[in-house]
Scaffold this motif. Structure first.
Motif, PDB file in Angstrom:
ATOM      1  N   GLY A 248      40.603  21.784  30.588  1.00 21.70           N
ATOM      2  CA  GLY A 248      40.968  20.381  30.381  1.00 21.70           C
ATOM      3  C   GLY A 248      40.085  19.519  31.269  1.00 21.70           C
ATOM      4  O   GLY A 248      39.423  20.021  32.185  1.00 21.70           O
TER       5      GLY A 248
ATOM      6  N   SER B 289      39.626  17.652  24.350  1.00 22.86           N
ATOM      7  CA  SER B 289      41.038  17.437  23.996  1.00 22.86           C
ATOM      8  C   SER B 289      41.222  16.394  22.908  1.00 22.86           C
ATOM      9  O   SER B 289      41.932  16.627  21.933  1.00 22.86           O
ATOM     10  CB  SER B 289      41.825  16.974  25.223  1.00 22.86           C
TER      11      SER B 289
ATOM     12  N   ARG C 207      42.968  23.296  26.353  1.00 14.66           N
ATOM     13  CA  ARG C 207      42.530  23.034  27.722  1.00 14.66           C
ATOM     14  C   ARG C 207      41.045  23.315  27.901  1.00 14.66           C
ATOM     15  O   ARG C 207      40.638  24.400  28.324  1.00 14.66           O
ATOM     16  CB  ARG C 207      43.359  23.843  28.770  1.00 14.66           C
TER      17      ARG C 207
END
Ligand SMILES: Cc1ncc(COP(=O)(O)O)c(C=O)c1O
Length: 390
Positions: free
Chosen positions: A98, A234, A243
């Protein structure tokens, strides 16, 4: 159990708290329209999922290098070079689970106790949370509706000094949907250069731009050497649950951020990185389709909100949030958001979930179906009409 003192300084994202309250109402049988969370409602494109499946079958299920797979760092360097118009080498790229860890690691690596950090308010709540966590001094710069939610530059100029250790900017922005104009970015860069302050440029919503241009501060003269670009997969590729994100930064900082990866996650999941590679190198038309659809939904919700009593809403140029002004209702935004959840069954966030300068506003996420948006608008009307009558 006694907790470390620093834990009392760590904040949170109240979107997750509102989501929990909405889910509790759902368990009691209520039907809720969710406009509080912030992710595309599209599915991850099939060719990206296929790449992950192939990677799993080929045995890419082991540890990888902490800074990311060389082929992905190479592809990201090329992508950033092309989209920001600056030369980027793979050594300047660190891949993380992420994009959020790039905020955490950058602040950990740069900010000492007592150092000031400038950041937008209203803004993504994690900036302030992590600044406080490391013992830094948060210096919020209000975003003004009159300037399309741009930085209050006069105040910025007064606040920036030799005590400033980091400047955080975010464009297109969460929660306002505002996009910093080139002149604004130029003014920020001028002061950052003058004081030699690094800039963390959160560009995660860059793909969601509906009108006008986008300027990355890293592309301005002399700024690449003091900019950390935060970006990721994302939002653009509807991959929030996978992520996968990254930072692009000067090599000495990249080495520190890599060591923070060694000390925390070790590496980002290998097969997820190979899916990211397929995302960057594959067909980009799903991104374009999603953006076109979100533009339609933005127009629908802005139009609908402006017809509601006590509400005025600018049409934001980017991201997938609207930030309507509800100050005419003369109630705290938190109270209005509460009433909308309890009485209308519509979950929205108060602007204050993004800092004190968010008072008088609500934040609505509109990357959901047109039917949901229409239902939300219909249900909000009677509650707001009652508030408007006083
Ligand atoms: C402004 C901003 N930056 C960064 C992120 C984090 O993105 P990721 O899910 O890749 O960690 C978000 C997510 O909501 C965001 O709104």
């Amino acid at each position: 159990m006694n907790f470390a003192e620093r834990m009392s300084r760590l904040g949170t994202e109240s979107a997750f708290e509102v989501l929990a309250r909405a889910r509790a109402l759902e368990r009691q049988g209520r039907e809720i329209v969710h406009l509080e969370i912030g992710e595309p409602d599209f599915d991850t494109p099939a060719h990206i999922k296929d790449a992950a499946k192939r990677a799993l079958d080929a045995g890419h299920t082991h540890y990888g290098p902490s800074a990311g797979l060389p082929e992905l760092r190479e592809a990201i360097a090329q992508h950033i070079s092309e989209t920001r118009g600056i030369p980027v080498s793979p050594e300047e790229v660190v891949v993380t689970p992420g994009a959020k860890p790039i905020m955490f690691f950058t602040i950990l690596a740069l900010v000492n106790r007592g150092d000031e950090v400038i950041y937008p308010n209203p803004g993504f709540p994690i900036y302030e949370s992590v600044i406080n966590f490391v013992g830094g001094v948060p210096v919020p710069i209000p975003l003004r509706e009159e300037t399309g939610f741009g930085f209050d530059l006069a105040l910025f100029e007064r606040k920036v000094s030799k005590r400033t250790r980091l400047i955080i900017i975010n464009s297109p922005q969460n929660p306002t949907g505002g996009v910093l104009e080139r002149e604004q970015i130029q003014s920020i860069a001028e002061l950052a250069r003058h004081w030699q302050i690094p800039v963390l440029a959160d560009e995660i919503y860059r793909y969601f731009l509906y009108e006008g241009g986008f300027t990355s501060i890293a592309s301005l003269a002399g700024m690449k050497a003091q900019t950390i670009i935060l970006d990721g997969f994302s939002k653009a590729y509807a991959m929030t649950g996978w992520r996968l994100g990254y930072g692009v930064m000067p090599i000495p900082l990249a080495e520190h951020v890599t060591r923070l990866m060694v000390n925390s996650a070790s590496c980002t999941a290998t097969f997820v990185q190979l899916a990211g590679l397929a995302a960057l190198q594959g067909d980009q038309s799903p991104v374009a389709r999603m953006v076109a659809e979100f533009k339609r939904r933005r127009d629908l919700i802005v139009d609908g909100l402006n017809k509601l009593p006590g509400v005025s809403c600018r049409s934001p140029r980017g991201a997938f949030y609207v930030f309507p002004n509800v100050s005419a209702l003369r109630r705290p935004a938190g109270e209005i958001a509460d009433l909308l959840l309890q009485e209308a069954g519509v979950a929205v966030l108060p602007g204050t979930a993004f800092g004190q300068h968010g008072e008088g506003y609500l934040r609505l996420w509109y990357a959901t179906s047109e039917a949901n948006l229409k239902r939300a608008l219909e249900r909000m009307e009677p509650v707001l009409a009652r508030l408007a009558r006083g």
